[in-house]
Design an enzyme around this catalytic site. Structure first.
Site, PDB file in Angstrom:
ATOM      1  N   ASP A   1       0.815  -1.231   0.000  1.00 64.49           N
ATOM      2  CA  ASP A   1       0.000   0.000   0.000  1.00 64.49           C
ATOM      3  C   ASP A   1       0.842   1.271   0.000  1.00 64.49           C
ATOM      4  O   ASP A   1       0.509   2.253  -0.665  1.00 64.49           O
ATOM      5  CB  ASP A   1      -0.871   0.064   1.272  1.00 64.49           C
ATOM      6  CG  ASP A   1      -2.003  -0.933   1.271  1.00 64.49           C
ATOM      7  OD1 ASP A   1      -2.238  -1.592   0.248  1.00 64.49           O
ATOM      8  OD2 ASP A   1      -2.658  -1.051   2.330  1.00 64.49           O
ATOM      9  N   HIS A   2       1.930   1.250   0.804  1.00 60.97           N
ATOM     10  CA  HIS A   2       2.627   2.523   1.002  1.00 60.97           C
ATOM     11  C   HIS A   2       3.545   2.908  -0.148  1.00 60.97           C
ATOM     12  O   HIS A   2       4.040   4.032  -0.208  1.00 60.97           O
ATOM     13  CB  HIS A   2       3.319   2.550   2.361  1.00 60.97           C
ATOM     14  CG  HIS A   2       2.294   2.511   3.453  1.00 60.97           C
ATOM     15  ND1 HIS A   2       1.274   3.452   3.519  1.00 60.97           N
ATOM     16  CD2 HIS A   2       2.054   1.632   4.446  1.00 60.97           C
ATOM     17  CE1 HIS A   2       0.474   3.160   4.532  1.00 60.97           C
ATOM     18  NE2 HIS A   2       0.924   2.056   5.105  1.00 60.97           N
TER      19      HIS A   2
ATOM     20  N   HIS B   1      -4.739  -3.013   0.207  1.00 64.47           N
ATOM     21  CA  HIS B   1      -6.009  -2.606   0.823  1.00 64.47           C
ATOM     22  C   HIS B   1      -6.633  -1.548  -0.083  1.00 64.47           C
ATOM     23  O   HIS B   1      -6.090  -0.455  -0.225  1.00 64.47           O
ATOM     24  CB  HIS B   1      -5.721  -2.037   2.222  1.00 64.47           C
ATOM     25  CG  HIS B   1      -6.951  -1.645   2.985  1.00 64.47           C
ATOM     26  ND1 HIS B   1      -6.903  -1.218   4.283  1.00 64.47           N
ATOM     27  CD2 HIS B   1      -8.271  -1.620   2.638  1.00 64.47           C
ATOM     28  CE1 HIS B   1      -8.127  -0.950   4.721  1.00 64.47           C
ATOM     29  NE2 HIS B   1      -8.976  -1.165   3.724  1.00 64.47           N
TER      30      HIS B   1
ATOM     31  N   ARG C   1      -7.215   6.248  -1.087  1.00 64.68           N
ATOM     32  CA  ARG C   1      -6.100   7.138  -0.718  1.00 64.68           C
ATOM     33  C   ARG C   1      -4.749   6.608  -1.189  1.00 64.68           C
ATOM     34  O   ARG C   1      -3.827   7.361  -1.374  1.00 64.68           O
ATOM     35  CB  ARG C   1      -6.071   7.377   0.788  1.00 64.68           C
ATOM     36  CG  ARG C   1      -5.694   6.173   1.598  1.00 64.68           C
ATOM     37  CD  ARG C   1      -5.539   6.502   3.059  1.00 64.68           C
ATOM     38  NE  ARG C   1      -6.812   6.826   3.673  1.00 64.68           N
ATOM     39  CZ  ARG C   1      -7.032   6.720   4.984  1.00 64.68           C
ATOM     40  NH1 ARG C   1      -6.051   6.358   5.788  1.00 64.68           N
ATOM     41  NH2 ARG C   1      -8.195   6.998   5.495  1.00 64.68           N
ATOM     42  N   HIS C   2      -4.614   5.296  -1.346  1.00 67.28           N
ATOM     43  CA  HIS C   2      -3.342   4.786  -1.881  1.00 67.28           C
ATOM     44  C   HIS C   2      -3.583   3.835  -3.057  1.00 67.28           C
ATOM     45  O   HIS C   2      -3.364   4.210  -4.198  1.00 67.28           O
ATOM     46  CB  HIS C   2      -2.427   4.201  -0.792  1.00 67.28           C
ATOM     47  CG  HIS C   2      -3.076   3.401   0.305  1.00 67.28           C
ATOM     48  ND1 HIS C   2      -3.943   2.375   0.045  1.00 67.28           N
ATOM     49  CD2 HIS C   2      -2.946   3.486   1.658  1.00 67.28           C
ATOM     50  CE1 HIS C   2      -4.327   1.852   1.210  1.00 67.28           C
ATOM     51  NE2 HIS C   2      -3.766   2.510   2.207  1.00 67.28           N
TER      52      HIS C   2
ATOM     53  N   GLU D   1      -7.403  -6.686   0.888  1.00 76.39           N
ATOM     54  CA  GLU D   1      -8.052  -6.235   2.124  1.00 76.39           C
ATOM     55  C   GLU D   1      -9.131  -5.258   1.733  1.00 76.39           C
ATOM     56  O   GLU D   1      -8.904  -4.364   0.903  1.00 76.39           O
ATOM     57  CB  GLU D   1      -7.048  -5.473   2.999  1.00 76.39           C
ATOM     58  CG  GLU D   1      -6.133  -6.330   3.793  1.00 76.39           C
ATOM     59  CD  GLU D   1      -5.147  -5.481   4.594  1.00 76.39           C
ATOM     60  OE1 GLU D   1      -5.380  -4.270   4.797  1.00 76.39           O
ATOM     61  OE2 GLU D   1      -4.126  -6.039   4.984  1.00 76.39           O
TER      62      GLU D   1
ATOM     63  N   THR E   1      -4.837   4.498   9.688  1.00 80.97           N
ATOM     64  CA  THR E   1      -4.691   3.113   9.258  1.00 80.97           C
ATOM     65  C   THR E   1      -5.760   2.311   9.988  1.00 80.97           C
ATOM     66  O   THR E   1      -6.456   2.858  10.844  1.00 80.97           O
ATOM     67  CB  THR E   1      -3.259   2.592   9.567  1.00 80.97           C
ATOM     68  OG1 THR E   1      -3.155   1.235   9.125  1.00 80.97           O
ATOM     69  CG2 THR E   1      -2.934   2.651  11.053  1.00 80.97           C
TER      70      THR E   1
ATOM     71  N   GLU F   1      -7.217 -13.183  10.767  1.00 79.38           N
ATOM     72  CA  GLU F   1      -5.939 -12.490  10.927  1.00 79.38           C
ATOM     73  C   GLU F   1      -6.020 -11.778  12.263  1.00 79.38           C
ATOM     74  O   GLU F   1      -6.886 -10.917  12.475  1.00 79.38           O
ATOM     75  CB  GLU F   1      -5.681 -11.488   9.795  1.00 79.38           C
ATOM     76  CG  GLU F   1      -4.345 -10.759  10.003  1.00 79.38           C
ATOM     77  CD  GLU F   1      -4.031  -9.745   8.913  1.00 79.38           C
ATOM     78  OE1 GLU F   1      -4.462  -9.920   7.752  1.00 79.38           O
ATOM     79  OE2 GLU F   1      -3.347  -8.750   9.239  1.00 79.38           O
TER      80      GLU F   1
ATOM     81  N   HIS G   1      -0.417  -6.265  11.494  1.00 81.51           N
ATOM     82  CA  HIS G   1      -0.578  -4.846  11.839  1.00 81.51           C
ATOM     83  C   HIS G   1       0.479  -4.396  12.820  1.00 81.51           C
ATOM     84  O   HIS G   1       0.557  -4.878  13.941  1.00 81.51           O
ATOM     85  CB  HIS G   1      -1.972  -4.494  12.375  1.00 81.51           C
ATOM     86  CG  HIS G   1      -2.322  -3.084  12.012  1.00 81.51           C
ATOM     87  ND1 HIS G   1      -1.838  -2.005  12.699  1.00 81.51           N
ATOM     88  CD2 HIS G   1      -3.029  -2.592  10.970  1.00 81.51           C
ATOM     89  CE1 HIS G   1      -2.251  -0.906  12.122  1.00 81.51           C
ATOM     90  NE2 HIS G   1      -2.976  -1.229  11.054  1.00 81.51           N
ATOM     91  N   GLY G   2       1.314  -3.512  12.335  1.00 85.44           N
ATOM     92  CA  GLY G   2       2.324  -2.895  13.184  1.00 85.44           C
ATOM     93  C   GLY G   2       3.564  -3.734  13.402  1.00 85.44           C
ATOM     94  O   GLY G   2       4.467  -3.333  14.144  1.00 85.44           O
TER      95      GLY G   2
ATOM     96  N   GLY H   1       3.513  -4.561   6.169  1.00 85.54           N
ATOM     97  CA  GLY H   1       3.649  -3.540   5.142  1.00 85.54           C
ATOM     98  C   GLY H   1       4.564  -2.390   5.517  1.00 85.54           C
ATOM     99  O   GLY H   1       5.681  -2.259   5.016  1.00 85.54           O
ATOM    100  N   HIS H   2       4.110  -1.568   6.461  1.00 86.08           N
ATOM    101  CA  HIS H   2       4.767  -0.284   6.713  1.00 86.08           C
ATOM    102  C   HIS H   2       6.244  -0.426   7.059  1.00 86.08           C
ATOM    103  O   HIS H   2       7.081   0.324   6.540  1.00 86.08           O
ATOM    104  CB  HIS H   2       4.011   0.458   7.834  1.00 86.08           C
ATOM    105  CG  HIS H   2       4.470   1.851   8.018  1.00 86.08           C
ATOM    106  ND1 HIS H   2       5.406   2.200   8.965  1.00 86.08           N
ATOM    107  CD2 HIS H   2       4.164   2.991   7.350  1.00 86.08           C
ATOM    108  CE1 HIS H   2       5.634   3.498   8.886  1.00 86.08           C
ATOM    109  NE2 HIS H   2       4.898   3.999   7.909  1.00 86.08           N
TER     110      HIS H   2
HETATM  111  N1  PXP Z   1      -3.183  -6.451   8.232  1.00 89.36           N
HETATM  112  C1  PXP Z   1      -4.235  -5.617   8.070  1.00 89.36           C
HETATM  113  C2  PXP Z   1      -5.608  -6.171   8.167  1.00 89.36           C
HETATM  114  C3  PXP Z   1      -4.033  -4.255   7.785  1.00 89.36           C
HETATM  115  O1  PXP Z   1      -5.084  -3.449   7.611  1.00 89.36           O
HETATM  116  C4  PXP Z   1      -2.714  -3.778   7.636  1.00 89.36           C
HETATM  117  C5  PXP Z   1      -2.471  -2.346   7.271  1.00 89.36           C
HETATM  118  O2  PXP Z   1      -2.953  -2.100   5.991  1.00 89.36           O
HETATM  119  C6  PXP Z   1      -1.658  -4.685   7.812  1.00 89.36           C
HETATM  120  C7  PXP Z   1      -1.914  -6.015   8.126  1.00 89.36           C
HETATM  121  C8  PXP Z   1      -0.229  -4.271   7.662  1.00 89.36           C
HETATM  122  O3  PXP Z   1       0.081  -3.430   8.720  1.00 89.36           O
HETATM  123  P1  PXP Z   1       1.475  -2.680   8.705  1.00 89.36           P
HETATM  124  O4  PXP Z   1       1.478  -1.786   7.496  1.00 89.36           O
HETATM  125  O5  PXP Z   1       1.472  -1.933   9.993  1.00 89.36           O
HETATM  126  O6  PXP Z   1       2.533  -3.729   8.625  1.00 89.36           O
END
Ligand code: PXP
Length: 239
Positions: free
Chosen positions: A9-10, A43, A49-50, A70, A100, A151, A191-192, A213-214
């Site tokens: 995404d980023h 996503h 937005r992205h 997603e 997010t 997830e 996530h995170g 992702g991030h």
């Molecule tokens: N899983 C889900 C359901 C998410 O919405 C996201 C963020 O888009 C991620 C994983 C990835 O999170 P991060 O970018 O913090 O690694």
């Protein structure tokens, strides 16, 4: 060994910041796969937005591993998913104003709508994963409405600032992963997660895939900067 699903995404965030056609998340997906990614995640948000519709359609053609979409369980997104047919859809909650995804889907409140979404995606042979907090009641509903996978939202653990908080949040993840497995759900986590927090998951074999992702895209910006500056210096030298 757990698999790695790389969220691109980023890369699109950077492209949209200038409204031009680079960097392209499709190119990033190909690089990620070459480096060993087991799946590519994007996503498609309501506000675009992205990631754009075009990105998902192109990724469907280009991705050779698995494409995970997603999305919120809206009728617009369901129509799009049924048309594009990713390998898997991860249903997430979505608020326009959030930076997010802020939490897992509340299946107890939205059970009927999500059940219908799960059923229509599965009828189209798309696997369905539901992004939920590590909460046993939520996991039981995911099982009841026939999701293939969950997830587990790892954000609260990854963002915890004290050791006590970290331990408390991680034990919720462990319990959730074990219950999910007992209920025959596939168990993913995301996530995170960054290059430090991933280490905590050693030995938690119930988790079959991490969605990240991030932190990966952030590291890519820094590890790739040296070469990027050298390339531009060289071009200027050649003027
Ligand atoms: N899983 C889900 C359901 C998410 O919405 C996201 C963020 O888009 C991620 C994983 C990835 O999170 P991060 O970018 O913090 O690694």
């Amino acid at each position: 060994m757990a698999e790695l699903a790389v969220n691109v995404d980023h890369v699109a965030t950077l492209r949209q910041a200038r409204g031009i056609n680079y960097p392209d998340p499709i190119a990033a997906a190909v690089t990620a796969e070459t480096a060993g990614a087991d799946a590519i995640v994007v996503h498609l948000r309501e506000d675009r937005r992205h990631i754009q519709d075009r990105d998902v359609r192109l990724l469907r053609q280009v991705v050779q591993s698995r494409l995970i979409l997603e999305m919120a369980a809206t009728s617009e997104m369901l129509g799009f998913a049924l048309d594009v047919k990713p390998d898997c859809v991860t249903l997430v909650p979505e608020k326009r104003e959030e930076l997010t995804t802020e939490g897992g889907l509340d299946l107890i409140t939205h059970q009927d709508g999500i059940r219908e979404a799960v059923s229509s995606l599965k009828n189209a042979h798309i696997k369905v994963c539901i992004f939920i907090d590590p909460d046993l009641d939520q996991i039981k509903v995911a099982h009841k409405i026939d999701a293939d996978m969950i997830e587990i939202h790892t954000g609260a653990f990854c963002d915890a600032t004290t050791e006590a908080q970290k331990q408390k949040e991680f034990s919720r993840i462990v319990d959730a992963a074990k219950i999910g497995t007992k209920l025959n759900l596939g168990v993913n986590a995301g996530h995170g997660i960054c290059y430090n927090t991933i280490k905590a998951f050693a030995g938690l074999t119930e988790i079959s895939e991490f969605s990240i992702g991030h932190s990966i895209i952030s590291r890519a910006v820094l590890t790739g900067l040296d070469q990027a500056v050298r390339d531009m210096k060289q071009l200027i030298k050649e003027l």
